[in-house]
Enzyme design. Structure first.
Site, short mmCIF file in Angstrom:
data_model
loop_
_atom_site.label_atom_id
_atom_site.label_comp_id
_atom_site.label_asym_id
_atom_site.label_seq_id
_atom_site.Cartn_x
_atom_site.Cartn_y
_atom_site.Cartn_z
N MET A 100 0.90 -1.07 -0.06
CA MET A 100 -0.05 -0.18 0.05
C MET A 100 0.84 1.29 -0.04
O MET A 100 0.43 2.25 0.70
CB MET A 100 -0.79 0.14 1.20
CG MET A 100 -1.78 -1.13 1.27
SD MET A 100 -2.61 -1.65 -0.34
CE MET A 100 -4.25 -0.81 -0.20
N ARG A 101 2.04 1.25 -0.61
CA ARG A 101 2.85 2.36 -0.79
C ARG A 101 2.98 2.67 -2.29
O ARG A 101 3.20 1.82 -3.04
CB ARG A 101 4.16 2.38 -0.10
CG ARG A 101 4.05 1.98 1.52
CD ARG A 101 3.93 3.31 2.19
NE ARG A 101 5.12 4.25 1.96
CZ ARG A 101 5.03 5.53 2.29
NH1 ARG A 101 3.96 5.88 2.83
NH2 ARG A 101 6.12 6.31 1.90
N HIS A 119 -5.13 -4.99 -8.33
CA HIS A 119 -5.95 -4.25 -7.77
C HIS A 119 -7.23 -4.50 -7.94
O HIS A 119 -7.80 -5.08 -8.98
CB HIS A 119 -5.62 -2.79 -8.67
CG HIS A 119 -6.42 -1.63 -8.33
ND1 HIS A 119 -6.20 -0.88 -6.94
CD2 HIS A 119 -7.68 -1.26 -8.56
CE1 HIS A 119 -7.07 0.14 -6.63
NE2 HIS A 119 -7.78 -0.01 -7.50
N LEU A 154 -0.01 5.99 -10.33
CA LEU A 154 -0.66 4.88 -9.43
C LEU A 154 -1.88 4.23 -10.39
O LEU A 154 -2.61 4.84 -10.93
CB LEU A 154 -1.65 5.96 -8.34
CG LEU A 154 -2.67 4.97 -7.35
CD1 LEU A 154 -1.77 4.38 -6.49
CD2 LEU A 154 -3.60 6.05 -6.70
C1 GAR Z 1 -6.22 -7.03 -2.17
O1 GAR Z 1 -7.53 -6.66 -2.37
C2 GAR Z 1 -5.50 -6.33 -3.18
O2 GAR Z 1 -5.98 -6.28 -4.40
C3 GAR Z 1 -5.36 -4.74 -2.57
O3 GAR Z 1 -5.29 -4.97 -1.34
C4 GAR Z 1 -5.60 -6.29 -0.74
C5 GAR Z 1 -4.59 -6.82 -0.22
O4 GAR Z 1 -5.14 -8.10 0.22
N1 GAR Z 1 -4.45 -3.86 -3.23
C6 GAR Z 1 -4.62 -2.54 -3.47
O5 GAR Z 1 -5.80 -1.94 -3.13
C7 GAR Z 1 -3.73 -1.79 -4.27
N2 GAR Z 1 -4.14 -0.70 -4.80
P1 GAR Z 1 -4.08 -9.28 0.80
O6 GAR Z 1 -2.90 -8.53 1.53
O7 GAR Z 1 -4.83 -10.19 1.38
O8 GAR Z 1 -3.55 -9.78 -0.36
#
Ligand code: GAR
Length: 214
Positions: A100-101, A119, A154
């Site tokens: 998330m960075r 995503h 992004l």
């Molecule tokens: C997932 O839904 C991924 O797609 C999202 O965070 C979650 C992580 O879950 N990523 C984003 O939103 C990136 N922009 P996880 O840690 O269980 O894989």
């Protein structure tokens, strides 16, 4: 699955997986390796947060882990520390999995077209945080997930794969996120397998596989 990953041959392409939290997408990649759907090995799991749950799962599976905290560092300083950790593994691909960075250009330029992200929306819709909430609030009937190459903007680079998920009237953020996540877990492993083992090129913004039957 709880067995330790055993695919250690250097001929098998290595992945470095970057996480910030739960790590279910990392686990899905690891599961796909263990059951033979993904011909790769996970060289290391790196998190910017030492309390990331996914690190615990990685250690349980005997996978190398590292923590590179971002606090107090500029994006560039953090990128250099990440590079120190990741470059020695010479990964075939760097997979962002709930990382998330935003990565600094220095990092992205070190692995041109070799960084992937997953995503939880059909990009270019609903970039950034809380993509599932954004989809519900907008009122779309179909959303989903996207695997894309990472560029300096992004949630923006060329799309590798997408899966659609129908929004149901009864959905709330949690139920929609859960159905999208199930698709993410399948899609990410398939996309990584395809990129590693089938020829492809980028035309404009399109990722084109030379053998479309695969
Ligand atoms: C997932 O839904 C991924 O797609 C999202 O965070 C979650 C992580 O879950 N990523 C984003 O939103 C990136 N922009 P996880 O840690 O269980 O894989």
């Amino acid at each position: 699955m709880s067995s330790v990953e055993t695919t250690e041959s250097p001929a098998v392409p290595g992945l470095c997986v970057l996480i910030s939290g739960r790590g279910s997408n990392f686990l899905a990649l690891s599961d796909a390796i263990l059951d033979g759907r993904l011909r790769a090995r996970i060289a290391c799991v790196v998190s910017n947060r030492e309390d990331a749950q996914g690190l615990i799962h990685a250690r349980e599976r005997g996978i190398a882990t590292a923590v590179v905290p971002h606090k107090g560092l500029t994006r560039s300083e953090h990128a250099l520390r990440l590079l120190d950790v990741i470059t020695p593994h010479a990964p075939a691909l760097v997979c962002l999995a709930g990382y998330m960075r935003l990565l600094a250009p220095e990092f992205i330029r070190a692995f041109p077209n070799r960084i992937l992200n997953i995503h939880p929306s059909l990009l270019p819709a609903f970039t950034g945080l809380d993509a599932q909430k954004q989809a519900l609030e907008y009122g779309v009937r179909v959303t989903g997930c996207t695997v894309h190459l990472v560029d300096e903007e992004l949630d923006h680079g060329p799309v590798v794969a997408q899966a659609a998920v129908t929004v149901q009237d009864a959905d709330d953020e949690a139920s929609l996120a859960a159905r999208i996540l199930a698709q993410e877990h399948k899609l990410y492993a398939e996309a990584v397998e395809k990129l590693l083992h089938h020829p492809w090129e980028i035309r404009g913004r399109r990722v084109i596989f030379s053998n479309p039957s695969h």
